[in-house]
Design a protein around this motif. Structure first.
Motif, mmCIF file in Angstrom:
data_model
loop_
_atom_site.group_PDB
_atom_site.id
_atom_site.type_symbol
_atom_site.label_atom_id
_atom_site.label_comp_id
_atom_site.label_asym_id
_atom_site.label_seq_id
_atom_site.Cartn_x
_atom_site.Cartn_y
_atom_site.Cartn_z
ATOM 1 N N THR A 146 -0.331 -3.925 -5.786
ATOM 2 C CA THR A 146 -0.712 -2.827 -4.905
ATOM 3 C C THR A 146 -2.209 -2.563 -5.008
ATOM 4 O O THR A 146 -2.780 -2.639 -6.098
ATOM 5 C CB THR A 146 0.079 -1.559 -5.238
ATOM 6 O OG1 THR A 146 -0.335 -0.500 -4.390
ATOM 7 C CG2 THR A 146 -0.118 -1.141 -6.687
ATOM 8 N N PRO A 147 -2.883 -2.252 -3.915
ATOM 9 C CA PRO A 147 -4.316 -1.967 -3.974
ATOM 10 C C PRO A 147 -4.652 -0.607 -4.573
ATOM 11 O O PRO A 147 -5.805 -0.341 -4.903
ATOM 12 C CB PRO A 147 -4.754 -2.013 -2.499
ATOM 13 C CG PRO A 147 -3.670 -2.745 -1.792
ATOM 14 C CD PRO A 147 -2.419 -2.387 -2.526
ATOM 15 N N GLY A 156 3.845 -7.055 3.366
ATOM 16 C CA GLY A 156 4.951 -6.116 3.300
ATOM 17 C C GLY A 156 4.636 -4.774 2.672
ATOM 18 O O GLY A 156 3.692 -4.614 1.899
ATOM 19 N N ASP A 157 5.443 -3.774 3.036
ATOM 20 C CA ASP A 157 5.326 -2.397 2.558
ATOM 21 C C ASP A 157 3.920 -1.827 2.751
ATOM 22 O O ASP A 157 3.385 -1.141 1.875
ATOM 23 C CB ASP A 157 5.754 -2.288 1.088
ATOM 24 C CG ASP A 157 7.267 -2.384 0.919
ATOM 25 O OD1 ASP A 157 7.978 -2.393 1.943
ATOM 26 O OD2 ASP A 157 7.737 -2.449 -0.228
ATOM 27 N N LEU A 199 0.825 -1.215 0.000
ATOM 28 C CA LEU A 199 0.000 0.000 0.000
ATOM 29 C C LEU A 199 0.856 1.261 0.000
ATOM 30 O O LEU A 199 0.458 2.283 -0.536
ATOM 31 C CB LEU A 199 -0.931 0.009 1.215
ATOM 32 C CG LEU A 199 -2.224 -0.778 0.982
ATOM 33 C CD1 LEU A 199 -2.283 -1.978 1.887
ATOM 34 C CD2 LEU A 199 -3.428 0.099 1.157
ATOM 35 N N HIS A 200 1.993 1.196 0.636
ATOM 36 C CA HIS A 200 2.912 2.338 0.706
ATOM 37 C C HIS A 200 2.219 3.584 1.276
ATOM 38 O O HIS A 200 2.325 4.684 0.724
ATOM 39 C CB HIS A 200 3.531 2.633 -0.658
ATOM 40 C CG HIS A 200 4.516 1.587 -1.091
ATOM 41 N ND1 HIS A 200 5.847 1.651 -0.769
ATOM 42 C CD2 HIS A 200 4.339 0.433 -1.786
ATOM 43 C CE1 HIS A 200 6.466 0.583 -1.264
ATOM 44 N NE2 HIS A 200 5.567 -0.174 -1.879
ATOM 45 N N ILE A 201 1.522 3.385 2.380
ATOM 46 C CA ILE A 201 0.884 4.511 3.066
ATOM 47 C C ILE A 201 1.966 5.498 3.499
ATOM 48 O O ILE A 201 2.981 5.118 4.074
ATOM 49 C CB ILE A 201 0.083 4.010 4.287
ATOM 50 C CG1 ILE A 201 -1.109 3.168 3.816
ATOM 51 C CG2 ILE A 201 -0.387 5.167 5.155
ATOM 52 C CD1 ILE A 201 -1.814 2.422 4.932
ATOM 53 N N GLY A 202 1.744 6.773 3.200
ATOM 54 C CA GLY A 202 2.704 7.810 3.548
ATOM 55 C C GLY A 202 3.660 8.180 2.437
ATOM 56 O O GLY A 202 4.508 9.069 2.619
ATOM 57 N N ALA A 203 3.549 7.530 1.269
ATOM 58 C CA ALA A 203 4.412 7.891 0.140
ATOM 59 C C ALA A 203 4.212 9.357 -0.222
ATOM 60 O O ALA A 203 3.086 9.860 -0.231
ATOM 61 C CB ALA A 203 4.100 7.001 -1.060
ATOM 62 N N GLU A 204 5.286 10.066 -0.517
ATOM 63 C CA GLU A 204 5.216 11.509 -0.744
ATOM 64 C C GLU A 204 4.480 11.869 -2.032
ATOM 65 O O GLU A 204 3.738 12.847 -2.078
ATOM 66 C CB GLU A 204 6.629 12.107 -0.772
ATOM 67 C CG GLU A 204 7.300 12.092 0.594
ATOM 68 C CD GLU A 204 8.624 12.857 0.586
ATOM 69 O OE1 GLU A 204 8.991 13.394 -0.488
ATOM 70 O OE2 GLU A 204 9.270 12.918 1.632
ATOM 71 N N LEU A 205 4.700 11.126 -3.109
ATOM 72 C CA LEU A 205 4.021 11.370 -4.396
ATOM 73 C C LEU A 205 4.203 12.820 -4.849
ATOM 74 O O LEU A 205 3.281 13.447 -5.373
ATOM 75 C CB LEU A 205 2.518 11.042 -4.283
ATOM 76 C CG LEU A 205 2.167 9.635 -3.766
ATOM 77 C CD1 LEU A 205 0.662 9.493 -3.594
ATOM 78 C CD2 LEU A 205 2.712 8.565 -4.696
ATOM 79 N N SER A 206 5.407 13.344 -4.663
ATOM 80 C CA SER A 206 5.648 14.760 -4.935
ATOM 81 C C SER A 206 5.445 15.123 -6.402
ATOM 82 O O SER A 206 5.172 16.282 -6.724
ATOM 83 C CB SER A 206 7.069 15.138 -4.500
ATOM 84 O OG SER A 206 8.032 14.306 -5.126
#
Length: 379
Positions: free
Chosen positions: A211-212, A56-57, A13-20
């Motif tokens: 990834t969801p 994971g992740d 899911l990578h919650i908190g990814a910046e995605l700048s």
């Protein structure tokens, strides 16, 4: 004694990814990814999921915002009848500063703290084994993993890269042969963001759920999770879409169009035909293609600005080519003609289609440079 277990398998899911790269849309996409995680827990509650696997992740790093971490914990605490097993990935590896290191998780949550751990749930006739990262990189342990030969349902949760037999890797590698020899009934994989079908190696079923919720244009299309039943020696799982919007790479042929307004209209028509009435909800990277009249240059920035009034997120790239006879240009006794002639010689000597395409692109970029029209593509 239970002969099956109802599971939901998700990962990355990578919650908190910046995605700048999304600029002013980054914060809203971060919130949507967190909401997708909550959607997954609601699926667990609504469909009677007995085991939620997070391979994971779950987090993009170990430096997760405290408010987001609290929401994740609360969402899992709200499904007390679902057993949750979480492995740490290469992004959120287990360490002293890991969000997994405190004990303020609800009782239904089981976190794998080691490179390999065995958890048993006798009341469910279930054994779950897991492999977590202890750093950004990790040697695989797949060859050493074996499920006991008994009547319990055995599931392995493994964040790592699937490699060919005997091949090494930096991200907890595991091979198909390792999976076949493991004796598990199902191997829930994480790390790759594209879902695979539910595959089988010997008597063991395995898959990447992907990834969801997509995190970039290299993760285009619908995303989701796997849900269903795992039995001894087989799994019956279905893909469940969870993404609230998708990343899409779209080529739009604008041959013969000579105004920006007509190009914009063509783009809307193409998107609507391809993605339906709700096409405006997606994120688009649009490449304008085709041959256009010599001297006309689509105003990519203006087109992008106008499209942004109706589309959630869009970037536009001009990859058109001028509708000219390139051989006539090559015969011209000028600096431009010499350049074209040399490039055509390079193109004719290319050994592969990929190399040929690169030189053709260079040719047309060079022609635009002669006319002072070059702009670099973002990527």
């Amino acid at each position: 004694m239970n002969d099956r277990i109802k599971i939901l398998h998700c990962a990355d899911l990578h919650i908190g990814a910046e995605l700048s790269f999304l600029n002013n849309k980054a914060a809203s996409r971060q919130a949507e990814i967190l909401n997708t995680f909550k959607k997954i827990t609601r699926i667990c509650s609504g469909q009677g999921i007995e085991l939620l696997i997070i391979a994971g992740d779950l987090f993009d790093s170990n430096h997760i915002d405290s408010a987001a971490l609290t929401e994740v914990k609360n969402a899992l605490a709200a499904i007390p009848d679902t057993t949750v097993v979480i492995t740490a990935g290469n992004h959120d590896y287990f360490a002293i500063d890991s969000p997994f290191s405190d004990d303020n998780w609800s009782q239904n949550v089981h976190i794998i703290f080691k490179k390999y751990t065995v958890l048993e749930f006798p009341e469910k006739n279930l054994r779950v084994c897991g492999s977590s990262f202890l750093g950004s990189y990790q040697e695989g342990c797949g060859k050493d993993i074996k499920a006991p030969d008994d009547s319990m349902i055995n599931i392995l949760v493994y964040h790592g890269e699937l490699v060919k037999d005997e091949k090494s890797g930096r991200y907890n590698p595991i091979s198909v042969k390792d999976i076949e020899n493991s004796g598990f009934d199902y191997v829930a994989l994480g790390h790759y963001h594209s879902a695979t079908p539910v595959l089988k190696a010997g008597m063991t079923s395995y898959s990447y759920s992907g990834t969801p919720e997509g995190n970039g244009f290299d993760e285009s299309g619908k995303k989701g999770v796997y849900a269903g039943y795992v039995y001894k020696h087989r799994a019956e799982l279905a893909f469940v879409e969870t993404s609230c919007r998708t990343y899409e790479n779209v080529s739009v042929d604008i041959s013969s169009l000579t105004t920006n307004s007509k190009i914009i209209s063509r783009i809307h028509d193409v998107l609507k035909e391809k993605y339906g009435e709700n096409y405006a909800e997606n994120l688009y990277r649009i490449s304008l293609t085709g041959k256009i009249p010599d001297g006309f240059v689509p105003a990519s920035a203006q087109i992008c600005t106008e499209l942004s009034e109706t589309l959630y997120y869009v970037r536009v790239y001009n990859k058109t080519r001028p509708d000219i006879d390139i051989n006539i240009l090559a015969a011209d006794f000028s600096l431009k003609g010499i350049f074209v002639k040399k490039m055509l010689e390079k193109i004719s000597s290319c050994s592969s289609d990929e190399e040929k395409e690169q030189y053709e692109n260079a040719l047309y970029i060079g022609l635009k440079a002669f006319d002072g029209e070059v702009s670099f593509y973002e990527d």
